[in-house]
Design an enzyme around this catalytic site. Structure first.
Site, short mmCIF file in Angstrom:
data_model
loop_
_atom_site.label_atom_id
_atom_site.label_comp_id
_atom_site.label_asym_id
_atom_site.label_seq_id
_atom_site.Cartn_x
_atom_site.Cartn_y
_atom_site.Cartn_z
CD GLU A 62 -82.61 -68.61 -51.79
OE1 GLU A 62 -81.42 -68.97 -51.77
OE2 GLU A 62 -83.23 -68.40 -52.85
CB THR B 73 -77.48 -63.69 -55.05
OG1 THR B 73 -77.79 -64.68 -56.02
CG2 THR B 73 -78.75 -62.92 -54.71
N1 HSE Z 1 -84.80 -61.62 -56.07
C1 HSE Z 1 -83.45 -62.06 -55.89
C2 HSE Z 1 -82.51 -61.07 -56.53
C3 HSE Z 1 -83.30 -63.41 -56.54
O1 HSE Z 1 -82.78 -60.68 -57.66
O2 HSE Z 1 -81.54 -60.66 -55.88
C4 HSE Z 1 -81.92 -63.98 -56.49
O3 HSE Z 1 -81.91 -65.19 -57.18
#
Ligand code: HSE
Length: 308
Positions: free
Chosen positions: A128, A180
């Site tokens: 991630e 993201t």
């Molecule tokens: N919690 C993270 C975001 C998840 O919303 O940036 C990304 O998939």
């Protein structure tokens, strides 16, 4: 060559109000990963579908977690990974998490399960970090554990598996890409106290609703006053989808992870299919290609489909 094949499911992070702390595993879509044990210390990641992947495994969402795992192993071994991608990168459906979680779960099988689930989660978060610049666990945790998970803390890792009543999940993935890292950068760094109070009331309400099988409490708690007002601007048709689905009987929903996918939770199968109709209508009218899924919560997470 020793090899295992795993199925790595999509996930919905945040569950509307729980930014970075709640996530849910889906039955559909899912990637397939074949992982081979090598007798030299290296990691190779290949795409079965011709997706361009970074050559350096440290820059790859499946490679980085495996390199972390290898740091804790003395033997001269390595892994080769072949990914069959069904979860599109940049969809908001946990594509990078599926690669990261799938790689470490498969590798652990090849090593006779010497690492704990929490170790696997720790390794997978390095994937991630490669994908979004931040170690968040709200996709990798539900992907590994299955079901709905609460990430109470990542330093130290503290994961709570939440039970839930049966629900149908409708998802639409408009075919636009939202990174993201970009969707995180546009967020404000400070939150007003009154918004925070409303948000943590909703998170507590959602968790209580899940544990008590209280559909109405779940429905009332699916509200995000902090992240959604900012990120929804990146998703054409978001408001129409949300309002239309709730009118059609969905309990509620919102942006899946960092988007652009939108998900809706439903008590009944009929309203899940009505939500799919609403989603299709909105994106057909706007003229954006889209893909829909009517699916359920996956209680198993990453699973072995073949160990030959
Ligand atoms: N919690 C993270 C975001 C998840 O919303 O940036 C990304 O998939």
């Amino acid at each position: 060559m020793k090899k295992v094949t795993v199925k790595c499911p999509a996930t919905v992070a945040n569950l509307v109000c729980g930014f970075d702390v709640l996530g849910m595993c889906l039955e559909d879509p899912a990637d397939i990963m074949e992982v081979f044990l090598l007798n030299e210390n290296k990691v190779i990641v290949r795409s079965a579908d011709g997706y361009p992947l970074p050559e350096d495994p440290a820059q790859n969402t499946a490679g980085a977690p495996l390199l972390e795992m290898l740091k804790e192993i003395d033997n001269n071994i390595g892994f080769e990974v072949l990914i069959h991608k069904k979860i599109k990168p940049g969809s908001g459906l946990g594509s990078s998490a599926a690669s990261a979680a799938g790689a470490v779960v498969a590798a652990n099988h090849l090593l006779d399960n010497r690492f704990s689930t929490l170790d696997l989660l720790k390794f997978s978060m390095f994937g991630e970090k490669v994908a979004s610049g931040v170690k968040h666990a709200d996709n990798v945790a539900p992907c590994i554990y299955g079901g709905i998970t609460l990430i109470r803390s990542i330093h130290p890792l503290d994961i709570v598996e939440l039970s839930s009543p049966p629900m149908y999940v409708t998802v639409v993935h408009p075919q636009i890409e939202v990174k993201t890292s970009d969707a995180r950068q546009i967020l404000r760094k400070e939150v007003q106290l009154k918004s925070a109070i409303r948000q943590w009331g909703n998170i507590a309400g959602l968790v209580a609703g899940l544990l008590k099988n209280d559909y109405q409490l779940i429905s009332r708690s699916l509200e995000d006053v902090i992240i959604e007002p900012v990120r929804s601007m990146l998703i054409p048709g978001f408001e129409q989808v949300k309002t239309g689905c709730i009118e059609a009987g969905s309990l509620g929903g919102g942006i899946s992870g960092s988007g652009p996918s939108i998900f809706m939770l439903n008590e009944k199968k009929e309203s899940a299919f009505r939500a799919e109709e609403v989603m299709s209508k909105v994106f057909s009218e706007i003229g954006i290609e889209y893909k829909t899924y009517v699916t359920q919560i996956n209680p198993r997470g990453v699973e072995l489909v073949d160990n030959n």
